[in-house]
Design a protein around this motif. Structure first.
Motif, mmCIF file in Angstrom:
data_model
loop_
_atom_site.group_PDB
_atom_site.id
_atom_site.type_symbol
_atom_site.label_atom_id
_atom_site.label_comp_id
_atom_site.label_asym_id
_atom_site.label_seq_id
_atom_site.Cartn_x
_atom_site.Cartn_y
_atom_site.Cartn_z
ATOM 1 N N PRO A 145 -42.809 -59.335 -96.362
ATOM 2 C CA PRO A 145 -44.045 -60.028 -96.694
ATOM 3 C C PRO A 145 -44.991 -60.093 -95.614
ATOM 4 O O PRO A 145 -44.693 -60.054 -94.492
ATOM 5 N N PRO A 146 -46.172 -60.317 -95.871
ATOM 6 C CA PRO A 146 -47.252 -60.607 -94.656
ATOM 7 C C PRO A 146 -46.983 -61.424 -93.630
ATOM 8 O O PRO A 146 -46.339 -62.505 -93.911
ATOM 9 N N ASN A 147 -47.128 -61.121 -92.576
ATOM 10 C CA ASN A 147 -47.114 -61.701 -91.208
ATOM 11 C C ASN A 147 -45.637 -62.560 -90.888
ATOM 12 O O ASN A 147 -45.162 -63.604 -90.408
ATOM 13 N N GLU A 148 -44.625 -61.539 -91.525
ATOM 14 C CA GLU A 148 -43.278 -62.012 -91.409
ATOM 15 C C GLU A 148 -42.496 -60.603 -90.605
ATOM 16 O O GLU A 148 -43.132 -59.501 -90.791
ATOM 17 N N THR A 149 -41.447 -60.897 -90.131
ATOM 18 C CA THR A 149 -40.504 -59.943 -89.528
ATOM 19 C C THR A 149 -39.224 -59.426 -90.184
ATOM 20 O O THR A 149 -38.691 -58.419 -89.929
ATOM 21 N N LYS A 150 -38.853 -60.191 -91.144
ATOM 22 C CA LYS A 150 -37.704 -60.057 -92.000
ATOM 23 C C LYS A 150 -37.932 -59.392 -93.273
ATOM 24 O O LYS A 150 -38.826 -59.759 -93.834
ATOM 25 N N HIS A 151 -37.091 -58.316 -93.637
ATOM 26 C CA HIS A 151 -37.557 -57.600 -94.967
ATOM 27 C C HIS A 151 -36.639 -57.657 -96.086
ATOM 28 O O HIS A 151 -35.398 -58.165 -95.680
ATOM 29 N N PHE A 152 -36.984 -57.308 -97.064
ATOM 30 C CA PHE A 152 -36.218 -57.184 -98.375
ATOM 31 C C PHE A 152 -35.712 -55.809 -98.455
ATOM 32 O O PHE A 152 -36.629 -54.703 -98.039
ATOM 33 N N THR A 153 -34.670 -55.234 -98.586
ATOM 34 C CA THR A 153 -34.188 -54.116 -99.013
ATOM 35 C C THR A 153 -33.949 -53.673 -100.507
ATOM 36 O O THR A 153 -33.263 -54.235 -101.068
ATOM 37 N N LEU A 154 -34.993 -52.754 -101.138
ATOM 38 C CA LEU A 154 -35.124 -52.529 -102.539
ATOM 39 C C LEU A 154 -34.723 -51.350 -102.906
ATOM 40 O O LEU A 154 -35.366 -50.248 -102.316
ATOM 41 N N LYS A 155 -33.848 -51.009 -103.707
ATOM 42 C CA LYS A 155 -33.356 -49.816 -104.079
ATOM 43 C C LYS A 155 -34.295 -49.044 -104.923
ATOM 44 O O LYS A 155 -35.106 -50.030 -106.045
ATOM 45 N N TRP A 156 -34.788 -48.013 -105.014
ATOM 46 C CA TRP A 156 -35.957 -47.316 -105.760
ATOM 47 C C TRP A 156 -35.354 -46.897 -107.219
ATOM 48 O O TRP A 156 -34.400 -46.026 -107.268
ATOM 49 N N PRO A 157 -35.751 -47.654 -108.317
ATOM 50 C CA PRO A 157 -35.322 -47.479 -109.404
ATOM 51 C C PRO A 157 -35.900 -46.281 -110.304
ATOM 52 O O PRO A 157 -35.270 -45.964 -111.590
ATOM 53 N N PHE A 158 -36.840 -45.581 -109.938
ATOM 54 C CA PHE A 158 -37.600 -44.802 -110.724
ATOM 55 C C PHE A 158 -37.354 -43.341 -110.662
ATOM 56 O O PHE A 158 -37.949 -42.274 -111.531
ATOM 57 N N GLY A 159 -36.596 -42.833 -109.697
ATOM 58 C CA GLY A 159 -36.592 -41.500 -109.492
ATOM 59 C C GLY A 159 -37.796 -40.605 -109.056
ATOM 60 O O GLY A 159 -38.833 -41.134 -108.641
ATOM 61 N N GLY A 160 -37.751 -39.207 -109.335
ATOM 62 C CA GLY A 160 -38.818 -38.416 -108.995
ATOM 63 C C GLY A 160 -38.944 -38.224 -107.421
ATOM 64 O O GLY A 160 -38.189 -38.746 -106.747
ATOM 65 N N GLN A 161 -40.207 -37.928 -107.134
ATOM 66 C CA GLN A 161 -40.577 -37.487 -105.755
ATOM 67 C C GLN A 161 -41.924 -37.455 -105.575
ATOM 68 O O GLN A 161 -42.731 -37.338 -106.369
ATOM 69 N N ILE A 162 -42.126 -37.626 -104.309
ATOM 70 C CA ILE A 162 -43.520 -38.015 -103.846
ATOM 71 C C ILE A 162 -44.122 -36.707 -102.666
ATOM 72 O O ILE A 162 -43.387 -36.333 -101.924
#
Length: 180
Positions: A145-162
């Motif tokens: 989140p903005p102005n924070e140092t701790k993060h959430f780890t979210l698994k990418w659910p959509f597949g594909g490549q960029i």
């Protein structure tokens, strides 16, 4: 005349032994402004409804994924600016890609208890046949989140490549401010 009336009224209050402080009506009902949201105040995730899923199958055409924040605290709090987003790749050669920010101007968002806001990530998908060194395969997103140092780890659910543009000045994959 007004001064004499005010003096008589004040004298009557003092004579009765009551002290009164003048408080404007607006100040009597004002509440403290909400402070910023901290990581511990929030939950986060990818928006996965049919209308929110990025179209990862359309190579060469930008699409968007959305990440939401919900206020799980017992107070209202504010978010303003950009989240920090680092994509961690699934391929041995991917590494971690810190997403660039768009040029959009952020707004301040107030989140009441249980309320949600989101932000979008513009993505530039490529075909599976794209050479490995030119594509990034997302596995997880580290979202701060903005102005924070701790993060959430979210698994990418959509597949594909960029399309891999982690060193580009104006990449086709970038993030937008909170609320946009």
């Amino acid at each position: 005349m007004k001064t004499k009336t005010a003096t008589v009224a004040l004298a009557a209050i003092v004579a009765a032994g009551t002290a009164v402080a003048a408080v404007p009506a607006s100040a009597a009902t004002a509440k403290a402004a909400p402070t910023r949201c901290h990581t511990a105040d929030l939950k986060a995730g990818f928006a996965t409804g049919d209308d929110a899923k990025p179209d990862m199958g359309r190579a060469g055409t930008q699409t968007q994924a959305f990440i939401w924040f919900t206020n799980k605290s017992n107070r209202a709090c504010t978010l303003s600016g950009f989240a920090g987003v680092d994509m961690v790749g699934a391929q041995r050669t991917d590494g971690t890609w810190s997403l660039a920010r768009s040029s959009k101007r952020p707004a301040k968002i107030t989140l009441g208890r249980g309320k949600t806001t989101d932000f979008s990530i513009n993505l530039l998908p490529v075909a599976r046949s794209t050479p490995q060194k030119k594509k990034f395969v997302p596995a997880t997103f580290l979202v701060t989140p903005p102005n924070e140092t701790k993060h959430f780890t979210l698994k990418w659910p959509f597949g594909g490549q960029i399309l891999k543009q982690d060193g580009a000045t104006h990449p086709g994959t970038y993030l937008n401010p909170i609320g946009q």
